[in-house]
Design an enzyme around this catalytic site. Structure first.
Site, mmCIF file in Angstrom:
data_model
loop_
_atom_site.group_PDB
_atom_site.id
_atom_site.type_symbol
_atom_site.label_atom_id
_atom_site.label_comp_id
_atom_site.label_asym_id
_atom_site.label_seq_id
_atom_site.Cartn_x
_atom_site.Cartn_y
_atom_site.Cartn_z
ATOM 1 N N LYS A 24 0.829 -1.220 0.000
ATOM 2 C CA LYS A 24 0.000 0.000 0.000
ATOM 3 C C LYS A 24 0.857 1.261 0.000
ATOM 4 C CE LYS A 24 -2.622 2.519 3.550
ATOM 5 N NZ LYS A 24 -1.534 3.285 4.132
ATOM 6 N N ASN A 25 1.796 1.353 0.944
ATOM 7 C CA ASN A 25 2.498 2.625 1.101
ATOM 8 C C ASN A 25 3.541 2.872 0.013
ATOM 9 O OD1 ASN A 25 0.866 3.327 3.181
ATOM 10 N ND2 ASN A 25 2.296 2.746 4.806
ATOM 11 N N CYS A 119 -5.395 8.297 8.494
ATOM 12 C CA CYS A 119 -5.738 7.841 9.844
ATOM 13 C C CYS A 119 -5.609 8.963 10.859
ATOM 14 C CB CYS A 119 -4.821 6.688 10.248
ATOM 15 S SG CYS A 119 -5.136 5.179 9.333
ATOM 16 N N ARG A 125 -0.792 15.557 12.478
ATOM 17 C CA ARG A 125 0.006 14.903 11.430
ATOM 18 C C ARG A 125 0.518 16.008 10.500
ATOM 19 N NH1 ARG A 125 -2.215 9.360 9.007
ATOM 20 N NH2 ARG A 125 -0.042 9.338 8.328
ATOM 21 N N ASP A 309 3.388 0.920 12.097
ATOM 22 C CA ASP A 309 2.172 0.381 11.468
ATOM 23 C C ASP A 309 1.886 -1.063 11.887
ATOM 24 O OD1 ASP A 309 1.888 2.821 10.293
ATOM 25 O OD2 ASP A 309 2.582 2.202 8.308
ATOM 26 N N ARG A 401 -9.317 0.404 3.640
ATOM 27 C CA ARG A 401 -8.345 1.318 3.028
ATOM 28 C C ARG A 401 -7.008 0.634 2.764
ATOM 29 N NH1 ARG A 401 -7.054 5.461 6.605
ATOM 30 N NH2 ARG A 401 -5.438 5.671 5.054
HETATM 31 C C1 EPZ Z 1 3.642 7.209 6.490
HETATM 32 O O1 EPZ Z 1 2.920 8.329 6.990
HETATM 33 C C2 EPZ Z 1 2.647 6.094 6.314
HETATM 34 N N1 EPZ Z 1 1.611 6.530 5.381
HETATM 35 C C3 EPZ Z 1 2.041 5.725 7.664
HETATM 36 O O2 EPZ Z 1 1.286 4.554 7.461
HETATM 37 C C4 EPZ Z 1 3.150 5.405 8.667
HETATM 38 O O3 EPZ Z 1 2.584 5.247 9.952
HETATM 39 C C5 EPZ Z 1 4.196 6.504 8.713
HETATM 40 O O4 EPZ Z 1 4.676 6.810 7.374
HETATM 41 C C6 EPZ Z 1 5.414 6.136 9.558
HETATM 42 O O5 EPZ Z 1 5.989 4.963 9.057
HETATM 43 C C7 EPZ Z 1 1.829 6.448 4.083
HETATM 44 O O6 EPZ Z 1 2.859 5.992 3.621
HETATM 45 C C8 EPZ Z 1 0.730 6.900 3.197
HETATM 46 P P1 EPZ Z 1 5.892 10.316 8.559
HETATM 47 P P2 EPZ Z 1 3.583 9.758 6.994
HETATM 48 O O7 EPZ Z 1 5.969 11.579 7.781
HETATM 49 O O8 EPZ Z 1 4.455 9.872 5.814
HETATM 50 C C9 EPZ Z 1 6.515 13.648 11.943
HETATM 51 C C10 EPZ Z 1 -0.569 3.126 7.625
HETATM 52 O O9 EPZ Z 1 -1.139 2.626 8.619
HETATM 53 N N2 EPZ Z 1 6.409 14.610 10.831
HETATM 54 O O10 EPZ Z 1 6.948 9.292 8.364
HETATM 55 O O11 EPZ Z 1 2.483 10.746 7.146
HETATM 56 C C11 EPZ Z 1 5.168 12.982 12.251
HETATM 57 O O12 EPZ Z 1 4.397 13.781 13.128
HETATM 58 C C12 EPZ Z 1 -0.148 4.579 7.660
HETATM 59 O O13 EPZ Z 1 -0.348 2.516 6.584
HETATM 60 C C13 EPZ Z 1 6.641 15.939 11.073
HETATM 61 O O14 EPZ Z 1 6.935 16.354 12.187
HETATM 62 O O15 EPZ Z 1 4.464 9.671 8.310
HETATM 63 C C14 EPZ Z 1 5.577 11.661 12.826
HETATM 64 O O16 EPZ Z 1 5.844 11.773 14.192
HETATM 65 C C15 EPZ Z 1 -0.625 5.280 8.859
HETATM 66 N N3 EPZ Z 1 6.541 16.817 10.016
HETATM 67 C C16 EPZ Z 1 6.905 11.349 12.117
HETATM 68 O O17 EPZ Z 1 7.352 12.575 11.557
HETATM 69 C C17 EPZ Z 1 6.238 16.378 8.756
HETATM 70 O O18 EPZ Z 1 6.182 17.220 7.837
HETATM 71 C C18 EPZ Z 1 6.828 10.322 10.998
HETATM 72 O O19 EPZ Z 1 5.792 10.674 10.085
HETATM 73 C C19 EPZ Z 1 6.017 15.020 8.531
HETATM 74 C C20 EPZ Z 1 6.102 14.136 9.585
#
Ligand code: EPZ
Length: 434
Positions: A24-25, A119, A125, A309, A401
């Protein structure tokens, strides 16, 4: 209003073989990436999940031609894409709509996309790192309510950008924008998830020049344009992990096929620590949990750490293991809403800050519970499979999803699970539809 829920009669040990679909991701990054190309892309091993359907609808709405060659192979002709606007409803349907910002900036130098959905973990987020990365490449942003407008009238130019925090989405998004930027972009402190490598592999096949994906530093030499390509999406690490943990929670024995065992190492290591036998063979792993199992401690981290995840599914399993377990989520601090439902089933879990303290119980009992988000939903299904009696799981659209045919796959492993329709959430006397 017609609602759908899962009804699970638990207590059956899962047994047999299961096939894992495409990730998916990865695919939710690869599909928007096709619009950067000036050709036809054929993407295979596409999982038929709601996030993919939502993304394909967005691509069609901006002018791409989408044609299924078979149920998991989709041809995308993005030559006719002209529109750079994704409307509010479509953006809100999935998190990955943010990848349209990077892809549209890369192709057209402008993007209008609403704040993405996805989510709800009970906390913010943010996408500040995405925006700062694009700004470093020369994009300007304006915000009107939920609408994000990005422009780069003079074109994007390669620069060095350091991510303050490791972010999967920001790494993939800035990479999308940088492939056609002038000069060289150097991204530092990148996320190293397997799906980042998959997106880079796809883009390179289309003519991009990306080196270092899967390491801390990614170097992108800009090219003037990308061409179409045929690509097969990698297996889904989290779908595989979910079935590994489902096998463990039901004390079953399951072989999970079409996986990349190295992507599962952190999950395998934790299951082994609990006493589960996990054997790897080629592109399969076999999970044998027919012994006595003990708890363990888990701390989620970016790859190659234990994936956030998989945190809810692992917590559901650990609730059934002897002894105490501490589960800390270092990525999404408040991703524990679902523990109330596990406690309703007899689990003993106390959440303090970003850690769940789990005291293992001899067994769970069926209850009426809700899927609060995608992976929490998977955890509810696992708990229902492990529990004695009947569990009903509401709000299963979250699970749709990210999991293709979870009912069919679990049924083939011997589970007693049906998808049912109901008009009244308090009474589940309904027609089975799957
Ligand atoms: C991706 O989300 C995945 N989604 C999520 O999977 C997954 O939980 C996450 O990565 C972490 O592995 C998709 O790929 C579509 P991040 P993403 O940016 O990219 C902080 C699932 O269940 N952050 O890696 O949105 C954030 O708050 C989903 O399949 C900032 O501070 O996650 C978090 O603490 C849910 N500023 C950390 O980084 C930003 O601009 C990691 O988030 C972006 C993120």
């Amino acid at each position: 209003m017609i609602l759908e829920e899962y009804r699970i009669k638990g207590g059956v040990s899962l047994s047999g073989d299961i096939e894992i679909g495409g990730a998916k991701n990865a695919v939710v990054g690869i599909l928007p990436a096709t619009i950067i190309t000036r050709g036809v892309c054929v993407i295979d091993n596409v999982p038929m999940i709601q996030d993919v359907i939502s993304m394909l609808r967005i691509l069609e709405s901006i002018g791409a031609k989408v044609n299924f060659r078979n149920s998991h192979c989709v041809e995308i002709d993005a030559r006719g894409v002209r529109c750079c606007t994704v409307d509010y409803d479509q953006s809100r349907r999935l998190r990955a709509s943010y990848y349209l910002i990077g892809a549209m900036l890369g192709r057209f130098g402008t993007a209008n996309v609403c704040m993405p959905g996805g989510c709800d973990f009970g906390g913010a987020r943010p996408i500040d790192l995405h925006i700062r990365g694009f700004q470093t490449l020369g994009a300007s942003f304006s915000f009107a309510g939920d609408l994000i407008t990005a422009t780069s009238p003079c074109g994007l130019r390669g620069k060095t950008f350091y991510f303050d925090k490791v972010s999967v989405g920001a790494t993939m998004n800035v990479m999308l924008a940088a492939v056609t930027a002038a000069g060289t972009t150097r991204l530092e402190n990148c996320a190293k998830e397997p799906h980042i490598v998959d997106l880079a592999n796809f883009l390179n096949l289309c003519g991009a020049n990306i080196r270092g994906a899967g390491t801390d530093t990614i170097t992108i030499r800009g090219v003037s344009e990308l061409h179409g390509a045929d690509y097969t999406v990698m297996p889904d690490q989290i779908e595989a992990g979910t079935y590994m943990v489902a096998a463990a929670a039901t004390r079953g024995k399951v072989t999970i096929n079409n996986v990349t065992p190295e992507h599962l190492e952190s999950i395998t290591a934790k299951l082994r620590e609990c006493g589960v036998i996990v054997e790897e063979s080629g592109d399969s792993v076999t999970v044998d949990a027919r012994g006595s199992l003990v708890g363990c401690n888990v701390d989620t981290q970016p790859h190659p750490g234990f994936p956030t995840d998989m945190q809810p599914q692992m917590t559901a399993f650990l609730a059934t293991c002897r002894g105490n377990s501490f589960i800390t989520d270092s990525v999404w601090a408040s991703r524990f809403k679902y523990t109330d439902s596990l406690n309703k089933m007899g689990a003993k879990i106390r959440v303090v800050s970003n850690t769940a303290f789990v005291e293992g119980v001899p067994g769970l009992t069926g209850a009426h519970i809700k899927a609060t988000d995608l992976r929490a939903g998977a955890a509810m299904v696992i708990a229902g499979l492990a529990a004695e009696g009947v569990t009903t799981v509401e709000d299963i659209e979250h699970i749709d999803r990210g999991y293709e045919d979870i009912v069919g796959k679990l049924t083939a492993l011997g589970a007693n699970i049906t998808r049912v329709q109901t008009t009244d959430p308090s009474s589940s006397q309904v027609a089975a539809i799957a």
